[in-house]
Design a protein around this motif. Structure first.
Motif, PDB file in Angstrom:
ATOM      1  N   ARG A  44     -17.964  -3.586  33.655  1.00  0.00           N
ATOM      2  CA  ARG A  44     -17.010  -3.292  32.751  1.00  0.00           C
ATOM      3  C   ARG A  44     -16.080  -2.084  33.099  1.00  0.00           C
ATOM      4  O   ARG A  44     -16.728  -1.087  33.588  1.00  0.00           O
ATOM      5  N   LEU A  45     -14.541  -2.086  32.891  1.00  0.00           N
ATOM      6  CA  LEU A  45     -13.949  -1.021  33.461  1.00  0.00           C
ATOM      7  C   LEU A  45     -13.579  -0.141  32.141  1.00  0.00           C
ATOM      8  O   LEU A  45     -13.621  -0.563  31.057  1.00  0.00           O
ATOM      9  N   HIS A  46     -12.856   1.055  32.391  1.00  0.00           N
ATOM     10  CA  HIS A  46     -12.697   1.913  31.557  1.00  0.00           C
ATOM     11  C   HIS A  46     -11.121   1.524  31.452  1.00  0.00           C
ATOM     12  O   HIS A  46     -10.372   1.982  32.215  1.00  0.00           O
ATOM     13  N   VAL A  47     -10.817   1.076  29.963  1.00  0.00           N
ATOM     14  CA  VAL A  47      -9.368   1.002  29.563  1.00  0.00           C
ATOM     15  C   VAL A  47      -9.302   1.465  28.324  1.00  0.00           C
ATOM     16  O   VAL A  47     -10.188   1.442  27.508  1.00  0.00           O
ATOM     17  N   VAL A  48      -8.141   2.022  28.258  1.00  0.00           N
ATOM     18  CA  VAL A  48      -7.954   2.785  26.822  1.00  0.00           C
ATOM     19  C   VAL A  48      -6.607   2.149  26.215  1.00  0.00           C
ATOM     20  O   VAL A  48      -5.373   2.000  26.919  1.00  0.00           O
ATOM     21  N   GLY A  49      -6.691   1.798  25.062  1.00  0.00           N
ATOM     22  CA  GLY A  49      -5.452   1.047  24.227  1.00  0.00           C
ATOM     23  C   GLY A  49      -5.111  -0.228  24.980  1.00  0.00           C
ATOM     24  O   GLY A  49      -3.925  -0.302  24.897  1.00  0.00           O
ATOM     25  N   GLY A  50      -5.535  -0.806  25.907  1.00  0.00           N
ATOM     26  CA  GLY A  50      -5.079  -2.019  26.761  1.00  0.00           C
ATOM     27  C   GLY A  50      -4.082  -1.693  27.687  1.00  0.00           C
ATOM     28  O   GLY A  50      -3.333  -2.518  28.069  1.00  0.00           O
ATOM     29  N   GLN A  51      -3.864  -0.252  28.090  1.00  0.00           N
ATOM     30  CA  GLN A  51      -2.610  -0.155  28.861  1.00  0.00           C
ATOM     31  C   GLN A  51      -3.581   0.090  30.314  1.00  0.00           C
ATOM     32  O   GLN A  51      -4.286   0.745  30.734  1.00  0.00           O
ATOM     33  N   LEU A 111     -10.840 -10.850  30.327  1.00  0.00           N
ATOM     34  CA  LEU A 111     -10.160  -9.958  29.507  1.00  0.00           C
ATOM     35  C   LEU A 111     -10.923 -10.080  28.316  1.00  0.00           C
ATOM     36  O   LEU A 111     -11.248 -11.004  27.748  1.00  0.00           O
ATOM     37  N   THR A 112     -11.632  -8.819  27.721  1.00  0.00           N
ATOM     38  CA  THR A 112     -12.533  -8.872  26.725  1.00  0.00           C
ATOM     39  C   THR A 112     -11.750  -8.988  25.333  1.00  0.00           C
ATOM     40  O   THR A 112     -10.749  -8.795  25.435  1.00  0.00           O
ATOM     41  N   THR A 113     -12.522  -9.162  24.262  1.00  0.00           N
ATOM     42  CA  THR A 113     -11.913  -9.360  22.924  1.00  0.00           C
ATOM     43  C   THR A 113     -11.588  -7.860  22.602  1.00  0.00           C
ATOM     44  O   THR A 113     -10.559  -7.887  21.649  1.00  0.00           O
ATOM     45  N   PRO A 119     -16.846 -10.053  36.686  1.00  0.00           N
ATOM     46  CA  PRO A 119     -18.013 -10.569  36.663  1.00  0.00           C
ATOM     47  C   PRO A 119     -18.504 -11.310  38.082  1.00  0.00           C
ATOM     48  O   PRO A 119     -17.596 -10.814  39.041  1.00  0.00           O
ATOM     49  N   PHE A 120     -19.704 -11.488  38.257  1.00  0.00           N
ATOM     50  CA  PHE A 120     -20.476 -11.927  39.485  1.00  0.00           C
ATOM     51  C   PHE A 120     -20.400 -11.112  40.590  1.00  0.00           C
ATOM     52  O   PHE A 120     -20.082 -11.282  41.680  1.00  0.00           O
ATOM     53  N   THR A 176     -15.254   1.391  24.131  1.00  0.00           N
ATOM     54  CA  THR A 176     -13.737   1.298  24.409  1.00  0.00           C
ATOM     55  C   THR A 176     -12.720   1.312  23.312  1.00  0.00           C
ATOM     56  O   THR A 176     -12.922   0.890  21.957  1.00  0.00           O
ATOM     57  N   ILE A 177     -11.700   2.153  23.301  1.00  0.00           N
ATOM     58  CA  ILE A 177     -10.694   2.474  22.147  1.00  0.00           C
ATOM     59  C   ILE A 177      -9.692   1.727  22.333  1.00  0.00           C
ATOM     60  O   ILE A 177      -8.831   1.808  23.085  1.00  0.00           O
TER      61      ILE A 177
END
Lengths: 73, 287
Positions: free
Chosen positions: B26-33, B56-58, B65-66, B95-96
């Protein structure tokens, strides 16, 4: 001279696009009388105010529709 | 590897897959940016360390993955060099999420991405009794669905009416989607604050500027969640005017959760047990 425009059958963004286009076609000082649904008010009024036009009259009809008169800037 | 090790990996955003030895990172993403440069790095990492797939998560997240166990350190180092952090899972602040707010969207009332970054900076990955989700949405359209989150923040307009120049045309009442406005012609325009959803449509519709924005700010909703037993968050506190104030309140909310929440208990259940009044009192007393 007052032009008439009915956008009661249109959905956003066509509502404010049609009103904007009708205003562009008016001569300065001309008036556009628009009949619209209440749910179109936000977008239409915002775009009119942003363009500097002035709403000089507004009326809520018994059938729920709204009529506004707009003076071209 | 023991169960503790798996848990530690999970907290660090490396989640064990069904297939033995494989992980979804899982990667660190803020506000989908995500910047184009970061996307290129993610593309390269997925090809090099995974199977060339990205999920792309919900909640606006990105996962690769993998990835085999033996590549976890390498993928982390590779992504870090391109400014992509690894995310978090387990009992932490997650995640925010945020919409694009007033930076892009014509409807946006607040800078949702900026507030999401402030919250991320202050709280992301911090330990709590159970996962805790923040969400920020720019306006009443609520594209981010803030009431589904432990603490949701919504851009909000509080309208105010003044008598001068009001023509009592009734456009404010016509534009109001909840019937919160009643026009008493020639006398007054009445606002029912309990029915107002803070959309500001009345102020946009007003031709004379007599129904105007009195407060533009942040409305907080606490104690929401989805999952197996969904519950909607409820509004707490008056509309806040400043993003720093939102961060202060969020810190107090997390303190309350740490103090009153039981291990493994969602915040919604803590609030249901203590009553929302206890939360509001705690937040009000916090420095």
């Amino acid at each position: 001279m007052t032009q008439e425009l009915d956008i009661t059958g249109d959905a956003c963004p066509l509502t404010h696009v049609k009103v904007g286009r009708a205003m562009d076609l008016l001569a300065a000082g001309g008036t556009l009388r628009v009949t619209l649904r209440a749910d179109a008010l936000k977008a239409v009024m915002s775009s009119l105010k942003a363009a500097g036009h002035r709403v000089t009259a507004a009326e809520r009809r018994d059938d729920g529709l709204v009529v506004i008169e707009v003076l071209r800037a | 590897m023991g169960e503790t090790d798996w848990r530690e990996l999970k907290k660090g955003g490396m989640m064990r897959q069904r297939e033995a030895g494989l992980f979804s990172v899982r990667l660190h993403v803020v506000g989908g940016q995500v910047s184009a440069g970061q996307l290129a790095a993610i593309h390269e990492a997925a090809s090099r360390f995974g199977r060339g797939e990205v999920h792309l998560t919900t909640r606006q997240g990105v996962e690769i993955p993998f990835v085999p166990l033996e590549s976890l350190s390498a993928v982390k180092e590779f992504l870090a060099a391109s400014g992509v952090g690894v995310g978090t899972c387990g009992p932490t602040v997650r995640t925010i999420t945020a919409c694009q707010g007033c930076t892009v969207c014509p409807s946006g009332l607040i800078d949702a991405p900026a507030l999401a970054r402030d919250l991320d900076c202050a709280f992301y990955g911090r330990p709590v009794p159970h996962k805790f989700k923040f969400a920020v949405t720019g306006c009443a359209n609520n594209c981010i669905k803030v009431e589904e989150n432990d603490l949701g923040i919504k851009g909000w307009v509080e309208p105010g009416w003044r008598r001068d120049d009001c023509t009592y045309c009734g456009l404010c009442a016509a534009a109001c989607p909840t019937g919160a406005i009643r026009v008493e012609e020639g006398v007054a325009v009445h606002l029912d604050a309990s029915a107002c959803i803070g959309c500001g449509d009345c102020t946009d519709a007003c031709p004379t500027g007599t129904m105007a924005v009195a407060v533009r700010g942040y409305r907080l909703f606490a104690g929401g969640k989805f999952g197996r037993i969904p519950r909607l968050g409820v509004p707490i506190l008056p509309v806040l005017r400043d993003p720093a104030e939102v961060v202060r309140v969020a810190a107090a909310v997390l303190d309350f959760f740490r103090a009153r929440g039981r291990p493994g208990e969602r915040f919604a259940d803590t609030v249901a047990r203590t009553g929302v009044e206890a939360l509001v009192a705690h937040v009000g007393e916090a420095p």
